[in-house]
Design a protein around this motif. Structure first.
Motif, mmCIF file in Angstrom:
data_model
loop_
_atom_site.group_PDB
_atom_site.id
_atom_site.type_symbol
_atom_site.label_atom_id
_atom_site.label_comp_id
_atom_site.label_asym_id
_atom_site.label_seq_id
_atom_site.Cartn_x
_atom_site.Cartn_y
_atom_site.Cartn_z
ATOM 1 N N PRO A 185 0.843 -1.197 0.000
ATOM 2 C CA PRO A 185 0.000 0.000 0.000
ATOM 3 C C PRO A 185 0.882 1.252 0.000
ATOM 4 C CG PRO A 185 0.058 -0.979 2.187
ATOM 5 C CD PRO A 185 0.848 -1.885 1.300
ATOM 6 N N PHE A 186 0.494 2.251 -0.754
ATOM 7 C CA PHE A 186 1.286 3.483 -0.762
ATOM 8 C C PHE A 186 0.358 4.641 -1.062
ATOM 9 C CE2 PHE A 186 1.460 1.628 -4.986
ATOM 10 C CZ PHE A 186 1.191 2.701 -5.828
ATOM 11 N N GLY A 187 0.922 5.838 -1.090
ATOM 12 C CA GLY A 187 0.104 7.017 -1.334
ATOM 13 C C GLY A 187 -0.840 7.253 -0.181
ATOM 14 N N ASN A 188 -2.121 7.303 -0.484
ATOM 15 C CA ASN A 188 -3.120 7.563 0.549
ATOM 16 C C ASN A 188 -3.558 6.300 1.285
ATOM 17 O OD1 ASN A 188 -4.450 7.076 -2.158
ATOM 18 N ND2 ASN A 188 -6.194 6.781 -0.795
ATOM 19 N N SER A 189 -2.983 5.130 0.953
ATOM 20 C CA SER A 189 -3.374 3.864 1.577
ATOM 21 C C SER A 189 -2.297 3.403 2.551
ATOM 22 C CB SER A 189 -3.598 2.785 0.516
ATOM 23 O OG SER A 189 -4.653 3.119 -0.345
ATOM 24 N N VAL A 190 -2.699 3.017 3.745
ATOM 25 C CA VAL A 190 -1.773 2.453 4.730
ATOM 26 C C VAL A 190 -1.924 0.946 4.821
ATOM 27 C CG1 VAL A 190 -1.645 4.568 6.102
ATOM 28 C CG2 VAL A 190 -3.435 2.872 6.600
ATOM 29 N N SER A 191 -2.951 0.389 4.192
ATOM 30 C CA SER A 191 -3.136 -1.052 4.142
ATOM 31 C C SER A 191 -3.913 -1.387 2.876
ATOM 32 C CB SER A 191 -3.901 -1.558 5.373
ATOM 33 O OG SER A 191 -5.221 -1.050 5.374
ATOM 34 N N LEU A 192 -3.899 -2.653 2.514
ATOM 35 C CA LEU A 192 -4.677 -3.094 1.362
ATOM 36 C C LEU A 192 -6.169 -2.995 1.672
ATOM 37 C CD1 LEU A 192 -2.772 -6.339 0.286
ATOM 38 C CD2 LEU A 192 -2.605 -4.081 -0.763
ATOM 39 N N PRO A 193 -7.012 -2.806 0.648
ATOM 40 C CA PRO A 193 -8.454 -2.920 0.887
ATOM 41 C C PRO A 193 -8.773 -4.286 1.486
ATOM 42 C CG PRO A 193 -8.007 -2.079 -1.317
ATOM 43 C CD PRO A 193 -6.697 -2.502 -0.755
ATOM 44 N N TYR A 194 -9.811 -4.336 2.295
ATOM 45 C CA TYR A 194 -10.095 -5.578 3.027
ATOM 46 C C TYR A 194 -10.297 -6.757 2.080
ATOM 47 C CZ TYR A 194 -11.962 -8.743 6.486
ATOM 48 O OH TYR A 194 -12.148 -9.822 7.316
ATOM 49 N N VAL A 195 -10.945 -6.532 0.944
ATOM 50 C CA VAL A 195 -11.227 -7.633 0.013
ATOM 51 C C VAL A 195 -9.970 -8.101 -0.708
ATOM 52 C CG1 VAL A 195 -13.623 -6.957 -0.342
ATOM 53 C CG2 VAL A 195 -11.839 -5.981 -1.806
ATOM 54 N N LYS A 196 -8.866 -7.334 -0.602
ATOM 55 C CA LYS A 196 -7.617 -7.707 -1.261
ATOM 56 C C LYS A 196 -6.582 -8.258 -0.284
ATOM 57 C CE LYS A 196 -8.720 -6.276 -5.450
ATOM 58 N NZ LYS A 196 -8.709 -7.151 -6.645
ATOM 59 N N GLN A 197 -6.888 -8.305 1.006
ATOM 60 C CA GLN A 197 -5.923 -8.746 1.997
ATOM 61 C C GLN A 197 -5.809 -10.274 2.014
ATOM 62 O OE1 GLN A 197 -7.091 -6.971 5.711
ATOM 63 N NE2 GLN A 197 -6.323 -4.942 5.161
ATOM 64 N N TYR A 198 -4.701 -10.743 2.611
ATOM 65 C CA TYR A 198 -4.444 -12.175 2.738
ATOM 66 C C TYR A 198 -4.896 -12.670 4.104
ATOM 67 C CZ TYR A 198 -1.195 -11.316 -1.149
ATOM 68 O OH TYR A 198 -0.628 -10.954 -2.332
ATOM 69 N N PHE A 199 -5.220 -13.952 4.168
ATOM 70 C CA PHE A 199 -5.481 -14.597 5.452
ATOM 71 C C PHE A 199 -4.870 -15.991 5.410
ATOM 72 C CE2 PHE A 199 -9.065 -15.689 2.758
ATOM 73 C CZ PHE A 199 -9.198 -17.057 2.963
ATOM 74 N N SER A 200 -4.744 -16.605 6.558
ATOM 75 C CA SER A 200 -4.104 -17.915 6.635
ATOM 76 C C SER A 200 -4.893 -18.827 7.555
ATOM 77 C CB SER A 200 -2.664 -17.767 7.142
ATOM 78 O OG SER A 200 -1.946 -18.969 6.998
ATOM 79 N N GLY A 201 -4.816 -20.124 7.263
ATOM 80 C CA GLY A 201 -5.585 -21.116 8.000
ATOM 81 C C GLY A 201 -6.821 -21.537 7.236
ATOM 82 N N GLY A 202 -7.281 -22.761 7.457
ATOM 83 C CA GLY A 202 -8.474 -23.238 6.783
ATOM 84 C C GLY A 202 -8.182 -24.390 5.839
ATOM 85 N N PRO A 203 -9.188 -24.925 5.170
ATOM 86 C CA PRO A 203 -9.057 -26.170 4.398
ATOM 87 C C PRO A 203 -8.155 -26.085 3.176
ATOM 88 C CG PRO A 203 -11.215 -25.188 4.070
ATOM 89 C CD PRO A 203 -10.581 -24.421 5.172
ATOM 90 N N ASN A 204 -7.912 -24.894 2.638
ATOM 91 C CA ASN A 204 -7.029 -24.760 1.484
ATOM 92 C C ASN A 204 -5.749 -24.031 1.844
ATOM 93 O OD1 ASN A 204 -8.812 -26.065 -0.178
ATOM 94 N ND2 ASN A 204 -9.761 -24.188 -0.923
ATOM 95 N N SER A 205 -5.465 -23.943 3.118
ATOM 96 C CA SER A 205 -4.286 -23.231 3.586
ATOM 97 C C SER A 205 -3.547 -24.117 4.582
ATOM 98 C CB SER A 205 -4.714 -21.883 4.199
ATOM 99 O OG SER A 205 -3.626 -21.162 4.690
ATOM 100 N N ILE A 206 -3.324 -23.622 5.797
ATOM 101 C CA ILE A 206 -2.683 -24.419 6.843
ATOM 102 C C ILE A 206 -3.795 -25.091 7.633
ATOM 103 C CG2 ILE A 206 -1.055 -24.369 8.767
ATOM 104 C CD1 ILE A 206 0.024 -21.769 7.579
ATOM 105 N N ARG A 207 -4.016 -26.357 7.349
ATOM 106 C CA ARG A 207 -5.220 -27.048 7.791
ATOM 107 C C ARG A 207 -5.249 -27.367 9.282
ATOM 108 N NH1 ARG A 207 -4.539 -31.038 2.771
ATOM 109 N NH2 ARG A 207 -2.489 -30.032 2.839
ATOM 110 N N ALA A 208 -4.129 -27.223 9.977
ATOM 111 C CA ALA A 208 -4.102 -27.487 11.413
ATOM 112 C C ALA A 208 -4.602 -26.298 12.217
ATOM 113 C CB ALA A 208 -2.686 -27.852 11.859
#
Length: 762
Positions: free
Chosen positions: A600-623
């Protein structure tokens, strides 16, 4: 209990002992064949001796009966199951394990010796010898083979026998790129490859009726009494037909855009475009557009490559069910043949309506019923254009443990897209992509989402872009225009409290205007299940806000806003690399490495929520449950809906390895290990420990587990059971788990994670 275990062990030992005793079942005039050994005797230094040994050993037929721990279990099951009144158990064992006996009477050592000599001749080891020794003892038989050979014969000279004909001049020019080089060993496989290469090259030069059987090699080994050398001559067979040695040109091209065996010839009209005849009754496909997909041209020489590519391009339009290109010989003269090309195109059903009621399981652990209604027109403007109109009604709930199980959502959406099987640009572009045609896609959609009483989200999206396949393994997609407008409405006090506690999260939701460009590249060879080593590489680049920022600068308007709406400004890139190792068709070791980062740069300090990453779950780290990892070493105080929104980031690293194996029929098994985490690009006081640092590798979550898959061709239902091995949010030195007690109910409740999903994780 100990006595029962001892009895079971003794029974198993007795069963195996009986399985070993099969000699009493062998007929009096037979010997059980136990296999053969092959010994190679040579003083020559041969680089591929192991390959030659393997090829010759493949000739030692038949294969003997198999053994388990040195015992003929399958053979014993056969004998017991085929005796008089075998009983249910013996019949069952014979059906599941039984093997037909392989007797020595089925072996032909003399024939095998001949095959060994033949293969040695094919490899250039002329004048070799082979012998066999038969060993008969105690109702079993074995054969020992010996193959003895010296230095192989190598090439001295290779040339065409004569060059008086036109086709022989063509062959002479092709020999500049021959596989057969001086001092190479005589090898029949190499000669066959050379014949096939010449045949393919001649066909590309118009020799429509040529066949590689018309070529013959002759080897002369009588050129030296001391050196093992040979001369090789290539010539045409004497009985080669005249039609096979002249090139053919295309004199006429007929295209039938609406071909049907029931179509009446009296109602057909002919339109000529670019010297091609388009023959149809009612207008189905505009000839001026269809002509662009045809690469063969009138008065050009026949080319199987152009013919195949023409068929591929016509098939890739998406309008036709069958594409059939046939050639008809018109006439021949002394030096040239003449062809008529007929292209028969059978359209798919033009309009269709489809309704789907689905049970959906997503990678973010949401599951529930979904109703999809789709209308499709595959040729809306008579130019191969496909129009899709779809509506979606979905109710989903969070499948996760703890307080997160209360998350629910209701979604309604309408999407429309129009796909043109050609490039649509503000200036005309006539492409000649050989494998498949590039397509232009225009899309628009609206969506309403209600997230379980926390908030409501209205969104609008539109895109304009192109996608194409330059070959069967590569895919490109670029969207120079991609716009998303998101309006967050009806937030609950609970959700407002979540946003107040994390200003970065509030900013990510407030970035409700996303405009930019994105590009996707994929290289995929995973679909070939017979490929031992297969890879997939996917790269996605997403740029947003730069054009709007430039408009702000030129117009002197408020920075960070467009039409009064805050817009996102970021650069994002993903790399998804997968490698499959298949030791055989049924077993696979699948690995994946995912790297993703958003800046993120300019007027953004973070990615839009719909563009952010997450971890965990059935297609990620399943434990770990969905969104329960990171960012970094951050750990929420409570495992509730608040932490669900907090645990996302700007950077993601993940690695996975999974061994997949069959169990029975459609039931497959897996053992896997996953590792990874997410991080923030900028420091966020609300999420301490979440910023990416040089010690990122010390903050990885690790988990392992086993799984079951119901794999019915293209449909897979997956069940995974996993347990954490490393917790990134614990103090250093305490992150590795040292407690494994699957017999404890408490341990299972806290450490055994169940995942249900559709499809393989990668």
């Amino acid at each position: 209990m100990k006595i029962k275990r001892h009895i079971s062990l003794i029974s198993a030992i007795l069963l195996l002992a009986m399985a070993c005793n099969v000699k009493k079942y062998i007929p009096k005039d037979e010997f059980l064949y136990t296999g053969a050994d092959l010994k190679l005797k040579t003083e020559a230094k041969i680089s591929d001796i192991d390959e030659i040994q393997a090829e010759l050993e493949s000739l030692l037929k038949p294969e003997p009966n198999s053994k388990i721990l040195g015992m003929y279990v399958g053979l014993w099951a056969h004998y017991k199951g085929t005796q008089e009144k075998p009983g249910f158990i013996n019949r069952f064992l014979n059906k599941k394990l039984g093997e037909e006996p392989v007797y020595f009477s089925q072996v032909d050592p003399a024939r095998t010796e001949e095959l060994i000599l033949n293969r040695l001749d094919n490899r250039g080891f002329f004048y070799s010898t082979s012998s066999s020794d038969i060993i008969l003892k105690n109702k079993v038989a074995k054969v020992n083979y010996v193959a003895e050979f010296g230095e192989p014969y190598t090439l001295s000279k290779f040339q065409l026998d004569r060059d008086s004909l036109q086709i022989e001049h063509e062959i002479t020019s092709l020999l500049d790129e021959t596989f057969i080089v001086e001092d190479s060993r005589f090898d029949l496989n190499t000669l066959n490859r050379e014949r096939a290469r010449i045949d393919s090259a001649l066909k590309e030069q118009g020799y429509y009726n040529f066949n590689d059987d018309f070529l013959i090699f002759e080897a002369d080994t009588n050129i030296s009494d001391t050196l093992r050398k040979f001369n090789l001559y290539l010539r045409l067979k004497q009985n080669t037909p005249e039609r096979g040695i002249i090139p053919y040109q295309i004199d006429e091209i007929n295209v039938f855009p609406n071909y049907s065996i029931d179509e009446s010839g009296e109602k057909l009209d002919t339109t000529v475009v670019a010297e091609k005849n388009f023959i149809q009754g009612n207008l189905v496909f505009r000839p001026s557009l269809l002509e662009d997909y045809i690469l063969i041209q009138k008065e050009e020489l026949y080319s199987p490559k152009m013919s195949k590519l023409t068929s591929n391009r016509l098939s890739s339009i998406g309008t036709y069910k069958f594409v059939n290109l046939r050639y008809e010989e018109l006439s021949t003269d002394d030096s040239l043949g003449h062809l008529q090309a007929n292209i028969y195109l059978s359209p798919m059903t033009k309009r269709s309506v489809r309704a789907e009621l689905l049970g959906v399981s997503k990678s973010n652990n949401f599951a529930g019923p979904t109703l999809n209604l789709t209308y499709r027109n595959r040729n809306i403007f008579n130019g191969g254009e496909t129009f899709n109109l779809s509506t979606k009604f979905a109710y989903e709930f969070q499948v996760a443990g703890g307080d997160r199980s209360n998350l629910k959502s209701f979604e309604v959406g309408v999407n429309a897209d129009l796909i043109f099987p050609r490039v649509i640009f503000f200036v005309p572009i006539r492409e000649k992509f050989s494998y498949a045609v590039p397509k232009t896609k225009m899309g628009i959609g609206v969506e309403y989402l209600s997230r379980g009483g926390l908030y409501r989200l209205n969104s609008f999206s539109t895109n304009y872009g192109y996608f194409w396949n330059p070959n069967p393994f590569v895919y490109h997609e670029i969207n120079p225009i991609s716009v998303n407008l998101v309006n967050l409405t009806r937030t609950s006090p609970e959700f407002e409290a979540i946003l107040d506690a994390n200003p970065f999260l509030r900013r990510s939701f407030e970035q409700n205007f996303i405009a930019g460009i994105n590009y996707t590249f994929q290289y995929n060879k995973l679909q070939d299940k017979y490929r031992k080593h297969a890879i997939f590489t996917g790269v996605t680049i997403d740029l947003a806000g730069n054009a709007l920022n430039l408009i702000n600068s030129i117009a002197g308007t408020e920075n960070g806003k467009f039409l009064g709406l805050a817009y996102a400004q970021y650069t994002k890139a993903d790399l998804d690399f997968r490698y499959y190792f298949r030791p055989n068709e049924k077993h696979t070791i699948a690995t994946r490495l995912f790297l993703g980062a958003g800046l993120p740069f300019g007027n953004s300090v973070s990615l839009p929520y719909v563009k952010q990453y997450f971890s965990g779950g059935p297609n990620s780290i399943r434990a770990f449950r969905i969104r329960s990892i990171g960012p970094g070493t951050y750990r929420p105080k409570t495992d509730d809906n608040s932490s669900f929104f907090d645990q996302s980031g700007d950077i993601r690293f993940e690695g996975n390895i999974e061994y997949r194996f069959p169990i029975v029929s459609y039931l497959k098994g897996a053992a896997f290990m996953d590792a990874g985490n997410i991080w923030l690009r900028n420091e966020n006081e609300a999420l301490p420990g979440g910023k990416f640092t040089k010690n990122w590798y010390k903050e990885l979550a690790v988990g392992a587990g086993v799984g079951l898959r119901i794999d019915i061709q293209f449909f897979v239902i997956r069940f995974d059971f996993a347990t954490p091995l490393r917790y990134p949010y614990l103090p250093e030195g305490e992150r590795w788990s040292n407690n494994f007690n699957i017999g404890s109910k408490t341990w299972r409740r806290e450490n055994l994670i169940f995942n249900f999903a559709i499809g393989y994780p990668f």
